[in-house]
Write a protein that holds these residues in place. Structure first.
Motif, PDB file in Angstrom:
ATOM      1  N   MET A  88       0.826  -1.205   0.000  1.00 63.71           N
ATOM      2  CA  MET A  88       0.000   0.000   0.000  1.00 63.71           C
ATOM      3  C   MET A  88       0.859   1.253   0.000  1.00 63.71           C
ATOM      4  N   LEU A  89       2.098   1.122   0.518  1.00 63.13           N
ATOM      5  CA  LEU A  89       2.989   2.281   0.496  1.00 63.13           C
ATOM      6  C   LEU A  89       3.437   2.593  -0.930  1.00 63.13           C
ATOM      7  N   ASN A  90       3.349   1.581  -1.813  1.00 65.57           N
ATOM      8  CA  ASN A  90       3.742   1.796  -3.210  1.00 65.57           C
ATOM      9  C   ASN A  90       2.621   2.376  -4.056  1.00 65.57           C
ATOM     10  N   VAL A  91       1.429   2.460  -3.472  1.00 67.22           N
ATOM     11  CA  VAL A  91       0.304   2.984  -4.230  1.00 67.22           C
ATOM     12  C   VAL A  91       0.519   4.470  -4.476  1.00 67.22           C
ATOM     13  N   LYS A  92       0.283   4.867  -5.728  1.00 71.70           N
ATOM     14  CA  LYS A  92       0.467   6.279  -6.078  1.00 71.70           C
ATOM     15  C   LYS A  92      -0.812   6.827  -6.689  1.00 71.70           C
ATOM     16  N   LEU A  93      -0.862   8.142  -6.796  1.00 72.14           N
ATOM     17  CA  LEU A  93      -1.968   8.795  -7.481  1.00 72.14           C
ATOM     18  C   LEU A  93      -1.513   9.139  -8.897  1.00 72.14           C
ATOM     19  N   PHE A  94      -2.312   8.737  -9.885  1.00 70.82           N
ATOM     20  CA  PHE A  94      -1.936   8.946 -11.278  1.00 70.82           C
ATOM     21  C   PHE A  94      -2.880   9.933 -11.951  1.00 70.82           C
ATOM     22  N   ASN A  95      -2.296  10.895 -12.655  1.00 68.39           N
ATOM     23  CA  ASN A  95      -3.072  11.784 -13.510  1.00 68.39           C
ATOM     24  C   ASN A  95      -3.001  11.228 -14.928  1.00 68.39           C
ATOM     25  N   THR A  96      -4.162  11.105 -15.559  1.00 66.72           N
ATOM     26  CA  THR A  96      -4.182  10.471 -16.877  1.00 66.72           C
ATOM     27  C   THR A  96      -5.099  11.253 -17.819  1.00 66.72           C
ATOM     28  N   VAL A  97      -4.979  10.949 -19.110  1.00 68.23           N
ATOM     29  CA  VAL A  97      -6.006  11.388 -20.060  1.00 68.23           C
ATOM     30  C   VAL A  97      -6.532  10.156 -20.792  1.00 68.23           C
ATOM     31  N   VAL A  98      -7.780  10.268 -21.235  1.00 68.41           N
ATOM     32  CA  VAL A  98      -8.399   9.149 -21.941  1.00 68.41           C
ATOM     33  C   VAL A  98      -7.772   9.052 -23.327  1.00 68.41           C
ATOM     34  N   GLU A  99      -7.173   7.899 -23.632  1.00 69.50           N
ATOM     35  CA  GLU A  99      -6.520   7.720 -24.921  1.00 69.50           C
ATOM     36  C   GLU A  99      -7.526   7.226 -25.952  1.00 69.50           C
ATOM     37  N   SER A 100      -8.359   6.269 -25.555  1.00 69.50           N
ATOM     38  CA  SER A 100      -9.375   5.780 -26.481  1.00 69.50           C
ATOM     39  C   SER A 100     -10.484   5.115 -25.688  1.00 69.50           C
ATOM     40  N   THR A 101     -11.671   5.074 -26.292  1.00 67.22           N
ATOM     41  CA  THR A 101     -12.767   4.309 -25.706  1.00 67.22           C
ATOM     42  C   THR A 101     -13.375   3.473 -26.817  1.00 67.22           C
ATOM     43  N   ARG A 102     -13.989   2.335 -26.436  1.00 68.03           N
ATOM     44  CA  ARG A 102     -14.497   1.428 -27.454  1.00 68.03           C
ATOM     45  C   ARG A 102     -15.614   0.640 -26.806  1.00 68.03           C
ATOM     46  N   THR A 131     -19.653  -4.444 -25.774  1.00 72.74           N
ATOM     47  CA  THR A 131     -20.987  -5.009 -25.959  1.00 72.74           C
ATOM     48  C   THR A 131     -21.959  -3.861 -25.775  1.00 72.74           C
ATOM     49  N   HIS A 132     -23.258  -4.225 -25.656  1.00 75.87           N
ATOM     50  CA  HIS A 132     -24.265  -3.171 -25.486  1.00 75.87           C
ATOM     51  C   HIS A 132     -24.064  -2.407 -24.179  1.00 75.87           C
ATOM     52  N   ASP A 133     -23.449  -3.026 -23.156  1.00 78.29           N
ATOM     53  CA  ASP A 133     -23.270  -2.289 -21.906  1.00 78.29           C
ATOM     54  C   ASP A 133     -21.833  -2.304 -21.377  1.00 78.29           C
ATOM     55  N   MET A 134     -20.895  -2.820 -22.175  1.00 81.77           N
ATOM     56  CA  MET A 134     -19.496  -2.844 -21.729  1.00 81.77           C
ATOM     57  C   MET A 134     -18.679  -1.872 -22.579  1.00 81.77           C
ATOM     58  N   LYS A 135     -17.783  -1.189 -21.933  1.00 81.76           N
ATOM     59  CA  LYS A 135     -16.930  -0.266 -22.658  1.00 81.76           C
ATOM     60  C   LYS A 135     -15.488  -0.506 -22.237  1.00 81.76           C
ATOM     61  N   GLU A 136     -14.591  -0.423 -23.207  1.00 77.84           N
ATOM     62  CA  GLU A 136     -13.166  -0.528 -22.899  1.00 77.84           C
ATOM     63  C   GLU A 136     -12.603   0.888 -22.908  1.00 77.84           C
ATOM     64  N   ILE A 137     -11.955   1.266 -21.826  1.00 81.55           N
ATOM     65  CA  ILE A 137     -11.425   2.628 -21.712  1.00 81.55           C
ATOM     66  C   ILE A 137      -9.929   2.543 -21.454  1.00 81.55           C
ATOM     67  N   ARG A 138      -9.157   3.203 -22.310  1.00 79.38           N
ATOM     68  CA  ARG A 138      -7.706   3.217 -22.130  1.00 79.38           C
ATOM     69  C   ARG A 138      -7.276   4.579 -21.615  1.00 79.38           C
ATOM     70  N   LEU A 139      -6.568   4.575 -20.494  1.00 79.54           N
ATOM     71  CA  LEU A 139      -6.089   5.816 -19.903  1.00 79.54           C
ATOM     72  C   LEU A 139      -4.581   5.904 -20.086  1.00 79.54           C
ATOM     73  N   LYS A 140      -4.132   7.009 -20.669  1.00 81.42           N
ATOM     74  CA  LYS A 140      -2.695   7.209 -20.842  1.00 81.42           C
ATOM     75  C   LYS A 140      -2.162   7.944 -19.627  1.00 81.42           C
ATOM     76  N   LEU A 141      -1.110   7.401 -19.011  1.00 85.73           N
ATOM     77  CA  LEU A 141      -0.583   8.008 -17.794  1.00 85.73           C
ATOM     78  C   LEU A 141       0.208   9.260 -18.145  1.00 85.73           C
ATOM     79  N   ILE A 142      -0.035  10.335 -17.417  1.00 89.22           N
ATOM     80  CA  ILE A 142       0.693  11.585 -17.625  1.00 89.22           C
ATOM     81  C   ILE A 142       1.694  11.781 -16.486  1.00 89.22           C
ATOM     82  N   GLU A 143       1.176  11.809 -15.287  1.00 87.61           N
ATOM     83  CA  GLU A 143       2.042  12.080 -14.147  1.00 87.61           C
ATOM     84  C   GLU A 143       1.647  11.200 -12.984  1.00 87.61           C
ATOM     85  N   PRO A 144       2.431  10.286 -12.470  1.00 88.91           N
ATOM     86  CA  PRO A 144       3.693   9.806 -13.038  1.00 88.91           C
ATOM     87  C   PRO A 144       3.437   9.039 -14.345  1.00 88.91           C
ATOM     88  N   PRO A 145       4.444   8.986 -15.244  1.00 88.91           N
ATOM     89  CA  PRO A 145       4.194   8.441 -16.581  1.00 88.91           C
ATOM     90  C   PRO A 145       4.181   6.911 -16.645  1.00 88.91           C
TER      91      PRO A 145
END
Lengths: 370, 196
Positions: free
Chosen positions: A132-146, A149-163
């Motif tokens: 838990m001490l290794n857990v960090k807070l990541f700032n990201t932007v959404v790279e893509s969504t797809r 299925t009718h109710d499932m979505k794949e979301i890719r987040l690109k890490l900005i800080e830390p990268p």
């Protein structure tokens, strides 16, 4: 004359009342300063490994978050999820009635507390798992969504800080989602493989009215998102002779995808089964990707099973029935195996029974119930 | 009235004119927080503190601020504001020094604000024309009276855990009946001291 008297009376009444209120609030503010001032307190983590100086009066959870130690917490410190368990050896005060529903007797004896309910009033000696001490807070932007299925979505987040993020297979992240009561965190398994450290991919099923899934489904490419992680205690067996069994149901695919791709990146010939249960053909996703992967790695076997009867316009030549039946049918007892399960609780329980019959020990089965 | 000593009023407020058992004020927290003796005692102490403090404060405000300006009609709203602020103060105090009691009292700690016994005592103070020391005696006595009644009730309820109460009377019903019996028992103190 009469009218002047009334106006005067009204003015006095308003002035006096406002004056009384102002006086009372001043007194209260002073009292708060004097009473709630706990000064600076020390939080000792893991016998001197880290010592934090924090402002007294706040909760242990917020004091830790302030110092970038992210204890899992899904409810935002309201004491309703019970995730933020940690060991407080001294200085935490008595266990409060708000905590007792979440703690077993053994945990109470060991000093386990809910970090969001412990107020920092004096120096605290605590124990936090190394991970838990290794857990960090990541700032990201959404790279893509797809849409999967009718109710499932794949979301890719690109890490900005830390990268970059370093995580183990099957671990999860806590996404920060806005809610009427301020930001809350919701846990989602990471579906991208461990050899892609700059991206975190999530598979999210939309739950009507769900805070986290609604927020994630509405994210657009380029939007910012924040998560903390990695969390979770899945541990892949490094011995290539051990066969890996992945069983997922419904939306419980993310950790499986992560495990399978990470596995074949490292051990191209390792034996692995994927069992995935869904209701109808509408709920099937990632099947083509896996079939593609299975062509490259002959020791990878993919079994999808549909639990609902086929509709008139549906075509399916795979397994039918609940997924634990398929597990029972395909696996032979006696091999050294490790299993990862993710899905609704009844599915997990049924699959656990089947795996126990096949000779798997309890410590070789990891699961995520949701 | 003015010649009665503060001590007499204090004793009267505990026994003969018990605010809970003779005026039936403050029933809601009395019913809700009388399940366990420690909680009842904690609430009793908090109410005593608030009662003594608010009657004194309200006395000063009424006789030195409202009355000279002819604003007696503001007494209700001003008293309530004073009580609310005072309860906030008690809340901070209890949270600081006894978190366990703070959580045991839960919602009933802030609800002391709307405990009618508190406002009742301040209004009695005005209608009965008490002096400053008499007001403090009355407020303090009324608080002790409340504490006494609620602790006694908690003891009785603890004892009742093992008694065979007919089904229709279980829960609050039997507590109300016992409160009535207690009130009658307290009438036995009548004549010991006498205030209006």
């Amino acid at each position: 004359m009469e009218q002047n008297g009334i106006i005067e009376l009204f003015t006095y009444a308003i002035l006096v009342f406002v004056g009384v209120l102002a006086g009372l609030s001043t007194l209260l503010t002073i009292a708060e300063k004097l009473l709630i001032d706990y000064g600076v307190c020390e939080i000792d983590i893991n016998a001197g490994e880290r010592i934090l100086q924090v402002e007294g009066g706040q909760t242990l959870l917020s004091a830790l978050i302030e110092n970038e130690i992210y204890i899992p917490s899904a409810c935002g410190g309201q004491g309703s999820c019970g995730y933020c368990k940690m060991t407080v050896l001294a200085g935490g005060g008595p266990v409060l009635p708000t905590e007792t529903p979440f703690l077993t007797r053994k945990e109470v004896r060991e000093g386990v507390r809910l970090a969001c309910q412990v107020k920092v009033r004096e120096n605290i000696i605590s124990k936090i798992p190394e991970e838990m001490l290794n857990v960090k807070l990541f700032n990201t932007v959404v790279e893509s969504t797809r849409s999967l299925t009718h109710d499932m979505k794949e979301i890719r987040l690109k890490l900005i800080e830390p990268p970059e993020i370093s995580f183990r297979v099957g671990q999860y992240a806590q996404i920060q989602a806005p809610s009427p009561d301020g930001p809350v965190f919701r846990a989602y398994s990471i579906s991208s493989p461990v050899y892609e450290p700059n991206v975190v991919e999530l598979g999210v099923r939309l739950i009507p009215g769900g805070i986290g899934s609604t927020y994630l489904h509405n994210l657009q490419v380029g939007d910012q998102a924040i998560f903390t992680g990695p969390y979770g205690d899945f541990r892949l067996n490094e011995d290539p002779e051990v066969e890996i069994i992945c069983v997922g149901g419904g939306a419980g695919m993310s950790p499986m995808k992560n495990i399978i791709y990470s596995l074949y990146h490292e051990w191209p010939d390792r034996s692995c089964w994927l069992f995935f249960g869904c209701r109808t053909t509408k709920d099937i996703f990632y099947l083509e990707e896996y079939q593609e992967l299975a062509k490259k790695h002959p020791n990878f076997k993919v079994i999808y099973a549909l639990s609902d009867p086929l509709g008139p316009d549906e075509k399916w030549d795979g397994e039918t029935g609940f997924i634990h039946l398929a597990v029972d049918k395909y696996l032979e007892a006696g091999r050294k195996r490790q299993a990862f399960l993710c899905g609704p609780p009844p599915m997990i329980d049924a699959v656990m029974d089947v795996l126990a019959d096949k000779g798997l020990a309890e410590q070789d089965i990891f699961y995520d119930k949701f | 009235m003015s010649e009665t000593s503060a001590l007499i009023i204090l004793i009267a407020a505990i026994f003969t004119n018990n605010i809970l058992l003779s005026n039936f004020l403050g029933m809601c927290s009395f019913l809700a927080c009388s399940r366990q003796i420690p909680t009842a005692a904690g609430l009793g102490v908090a109410v005593t503190f608030v009662l003594a403090g608010t009657t004194a404060l309200n006395y000063v405000i009424y006789y030195y601020l409202l009355a000279p300006l002819g604003l007696e009609h503001l007494q209700f709203i001003v008293f309530i504001a004073v009580i609310a602020a005072f309860v906030q103060f008690v809340e901070m105090f209890v949270e600081r020094f006894s978190p366990r009691l703070y959580y045991a009292l839960g919602i009933f700690l802030p609800l002391i604000t709307v405990n009618c016994a508190i406002l009742g005592a301040s209004l009695f103070m005005v209608t009965r024309n008490y002096s400053f020391t008499q007001s403090i005696g009355f407020g303090f006595g009324a608080g002790i009276g409340f504490a006494l009644a609620i602790i006694l009730m908690a003891g009785l309820r603890k004892k009742m855990t093992y008694s065979n109460i007919p089904k229709p009377f279980q829960g609050v019903a039997i507590v109300m009946i016992i409160t009535g019996v207690m009130a009658m028992a307290f009438m036995g103190f009548a004549g010991m001291v006498n205030i209006q």
